[in-house]
Enzyme design. Sequence first.
Site, PDB file in Angstrom:
ATOM      1  N   GLY A  17     -18.736   2.051  27.461  1.00 37.06           N
ATOM      2  CA  GLY A  17     -19.966   2.515  26.801  1.00 37.06           C
ATOM      3  C   GLY A  17     -20.245   1.715  25.540  1.00 37.06           C
ATOM      4  NE  ARG A  20     -27.034   4.652  24.464  1.00 35.60           N
ATOM      5  CZ  ARG A  20     -27.940   5.389  25.067  1.00 35.60           C
ATOM      6  NH1 ARG A  20     -29.188   4.962  25.138  1.00 35.60           N
ATOM      7  NH2 ARG A  20     -27.624   6.552  25.590  1.00 35.60           N
ATOM      8  CG  ASP A  79     -21.039   4.507  37.089  1.00 36.34           C
ATOM      9  OD1 ASP A  79     -20.513   5.311  36.296  1.00 36.34           O
ATOM     10  OD2 ASP A  79     -21.879   4.839  37.944  1.00 36.34           O
ATOM     11  CB  VAL A  80     -16.505   5.471  33.330  1.00 36.58           C
ATOM     12  CG1 VAL A  80     -16.409   4.336  32.344  1.00 36.58           C
ATOM     13  CG2 VAL A  80     -17.471   6.551  32.850  1.00 36.58           C
ATOM     14  CE1 TYR A 189     -20.942  15.407  25.307  1.00 37.28           C
ATOM     15  CE2 TYR A 189     -20.823  17.055  23.565  1.00 37.28           C
ATOM     16  CZ  TYR A 189     -20.725  15.731  23.984  1.00 37.28           C
ATOM     17  OH  TYR A 189     -20.390  14.756  23.072  1.00 37.28           O
TER      18      TYR A 189
HETATM   19  N1  LIG Z   1     -23.086  10.566  18.643  1.00 41.71           N
HETATM   20  C1  LIG Z   1     -22.488  11.688  18.338  1.00 41.71           C
HETATM   21  O1  LIG Z   1     -22.865  12.360  17.394  1.00 41.71           O
HETATM   22  C2  LIG Z   1     -21.301  12.177  19.143  1.00 41.71           C
HETATM   23  C3  LIG Z   1     -20.697  13.386  18.762  1.00 41.71           C
HETATM   24  C4  LIG Z   1     -19.598  13.835  19.481  1.00 41.71           C
HETATM   25  C5  LIG Z   1     -19.109  13.095  20.538  1.00 41.71           C
HETATM   26  N2  LIG Z   1     -19.719  11.924  20.882  1.00 41.71           N
HETATM   27  C6  LIG Z   1     -19.141  11.195  22.029  1.00 41.71           C
HETATM   28  O2  LIG Z   1     -19.001   9.826  21.681  1.00 41.71           O
HETATM   29  C7  LIG Z   1     -19.252   9.008  22.820  1.00 41.71           C
HETATM   30  C8  LIG Z   1     -20.373   8.027  22.508  1.00 41.71           C
HETATM   31  O3  LIG Z   1     -21.511   8.762  22.105  1.00 41.71           O
HETATM   32  P1  LIG Z   1     -22.872   8.041  21.672  1.00 41.71           P
HETATM   33  O4  LIG Z   1     -23.584   8.980  20.791  1.00 41.71           O
HETATM   34  O5  LIG Z   1     -22.602   6.664  21.185  1.00 41.71           O
HETATM   35  O6  LIG Z   1     -23.616   8.003  23.079  1.00 41.71           O
HETATM   36  P2  LIG Z   1     -24.752   6.983  23.600  1.00 41.71           P
HETATM   37  O7  LIG Z   1     -25.486   7.735  24.660  1.00 41.71           O
HETATM   38  O8  LIG Z   1     -25.519   6.398  22.475  1.00 41.71           O
HETATM   39  O9  LIG Z   1     -23.926   5.808  24.255  1.00 41.71           O
HETATM   40  C9  LIG Z   1     -23.164   6.018  25.380  1.00 41.71           C
HETATM   41  C10 LIG Z   1     -22.932   4.689  26.052  1.00 41.71           C
HETATM   42  O10 LIG Z   1     -22.209   4.982  27.264  1.00 41.71           O
HETATM   43  C11 LIG Z   1     -22.853   4.312  28.332  1.00 41.71           C
HETATM   44  N3  LIG Z   1     -22.635   5.049  29.569  1.00 41.71           N
HETATM   45  C12 LIG Z   1     -23.234   6.190  29.968  1.00 41.71           C
HETATM   46  N4  LIG Z   1     -22.803   6.516  31.189  1.00 41.71           N
HETATM   47  C13 LIG Z   1     -21.907   5.571  31.561  1.00 41.71           C
HETATM   48  C14 LIG Z   1     -21.115   5.357  32.712  1.00 41.71           C
HETATM   49  N5  LIG Z   1     -21.190   6.181  33.748  1.00 41.71           N
HETATM   50  N6  LIG Z   1     -20.289   4.277  32.755  1.00 41.71           N
HETATM   51  C15 LIG Z   1     -20.226   3.420  31.708  1.00 41.71           C
HETATM   52  N7  LIG Z   1     -20.959   3.561  30.593  1.00 41.71           N
HETATM   53  C16 LIG Z   1     -21.794   4.628  30.521  1.00 41.71           C
HETATM   54  C17 LIG Z   1     -24.322   4.260  27.955  1.00 41.71           C
HETATM   55  O11 LIG Z   1     -24.987   3.224  28.658  1.00 41.71           O
HETATM   56  C18 LIG Z   1     -24.244   4.002  26.467  1.00 41.71           C
HETATM   57  O12 LIG Z   1     -24.168   2.626  26.192  1.00 41.71           O
HETATM   58  C19 LIG Z   1     -19.583   9.956  23.963  1.00 41.71           C
HETATM   59  O13 LIG Z   1     -18.423  10.217  24.713  1.00 41.71           O
HETATM   60  C20 LIG Z   1     -20.051  11.200  23.238  1.00 41.71           C
HETATM   61  O14 LIG Z   1     -19.892  12.358  24.009  1.00 41.71           O
HETATM   62  C21 LIG Z   1     -20.804  11.459  20.222  1.00 41.71           C
END
Ligand SMILES: NC(=O)c1ccc[n+]([C@@H]2O[C@H](COP(=O)([O-])OP(=O)(O)OC[C@H]3O[C@@H](n4cnc5c(N)ncnc54)[C@H](O)[C@@H]3O)[C@@H](O)[C@H]2O)c1
Length: 291
Positions: A17, A20, A79-80, A189
């Site tokens: 991921g 971004r 794709d994970v 989630y």
């Molecule tokens: N942003 C927050 O505030 C926050 C808070 C708690 C937890 N998280 C966790 O942190 C991680 C990243 O969050 P984020 O906000 O950067 O999310 P985001 O949606 O901005 O980025 C997620 C990235 O994962 C990629 N992705 C999605 N599905 C995929 C798949 N099947 N295979 C490979 N790549 C895939 C997307 O293309 C994207 O680049 C996530 O696991 C999220 O649950 C984020």
Amino acid sequence: MTLKEFNLEGKTAIVTGAARGLGRSIALTLAEAGADVVAADISPQVLLSRDLSDSTQKLDQTCDEIRQLGRKSLAVFADVGQTEQVEEMVEAAVAEFGKVDILVNNAGVDLPKPLLLVDGKPPVPMRVPVQLDSGLTEEEWDTMININLNGFRRCAVAVGRHMIERRSGKIIGLGSVVGLRARANAAAYAASKAAVHRFTQALALEWGGFNINVNTIAPGPIVPTDSWWVPRWNVSREENDASIERIPARVPLGRAGDPREIGLLAVFLASDASNFMTGQVIALDGGSSLV
Ligand SMILES: NC(=O)c1ccc[n+]([C@@H]2O[C@H](COP(=O)([O-])OP(=O)(O)OC[C@H]3O[C@@H](n4cnc5c(N)ncnc54)[C@H](O)[C@@H]3O)[C@@H](O)[C@H]2O)c1
């Protein structure tokens, strides 16, 4: 770098991921600490079909920035949710760099929705007001469990075989404060992230004897990441921005986190500085999981 235990020079990391958001920031921060990075993300074609088109084709940008930091980088579309693609990702990393020292299982999805609509509305108001046709569908539930939890298992198993052979490795998961304290309109989630936390502990027990550390970061609200503007559920940019402005009120430190702050904790967990730490879920949330 002055503290040698934090130095990641000579280490290879896979970050899923990484196109971004937090993944991108983690990849860049690990590179800044010295690591070469395999930046993985789902292919733009699949993203487009899931209406996440705003994040496409940013993987090369992440890799360019890693190279500008003087580190090597490889972009891999994986794709994970697909075991074969995850196996190929690890094979590509080993073929390019000869080994994998660090896995950051960051890829995740969050589709906020109530389980059921009651009288056409969510029983508890959504943080961002949206028009919904239904409660969470079985397909949406399965997607979140498959990406957030099973995706971690797939990546850990594929990288773990290699790490067990080498008797060395650092595995870092991304959980969430929502996995520590549930939130309405986030049942799948919350369940998936709570499972990530417990999976982290189980894996730490199974693989500790092979000198593999397994820990998970549980972030609170982190902005800006591109994920706050995903064109789904008919959320307008204004509504989205208003929901971000409400964040400080629910965080004891009075602000949202910065993606780099997650990257810095990832450096600690990826480095020798954390060699005696395993099976931990570390909230990085400005105290928001306490209230
Ligand atoms: N942003 C927050 O505030 C926050 C808070 C708690 C937890 N998280 C966790 O942190 C991680 C990243 O969050 P984020 O906000 O950067 O999310 P985001 O949606 O901005 O980025 C997620 C990235 O994962 C990629 N992705 C999605 N599905 C995929 C798949 N099947 N295979 C490979 N790549 C895939 C997307 O293309 C994207 O680049 C996530 O696991 C999220 O649950 C984020």
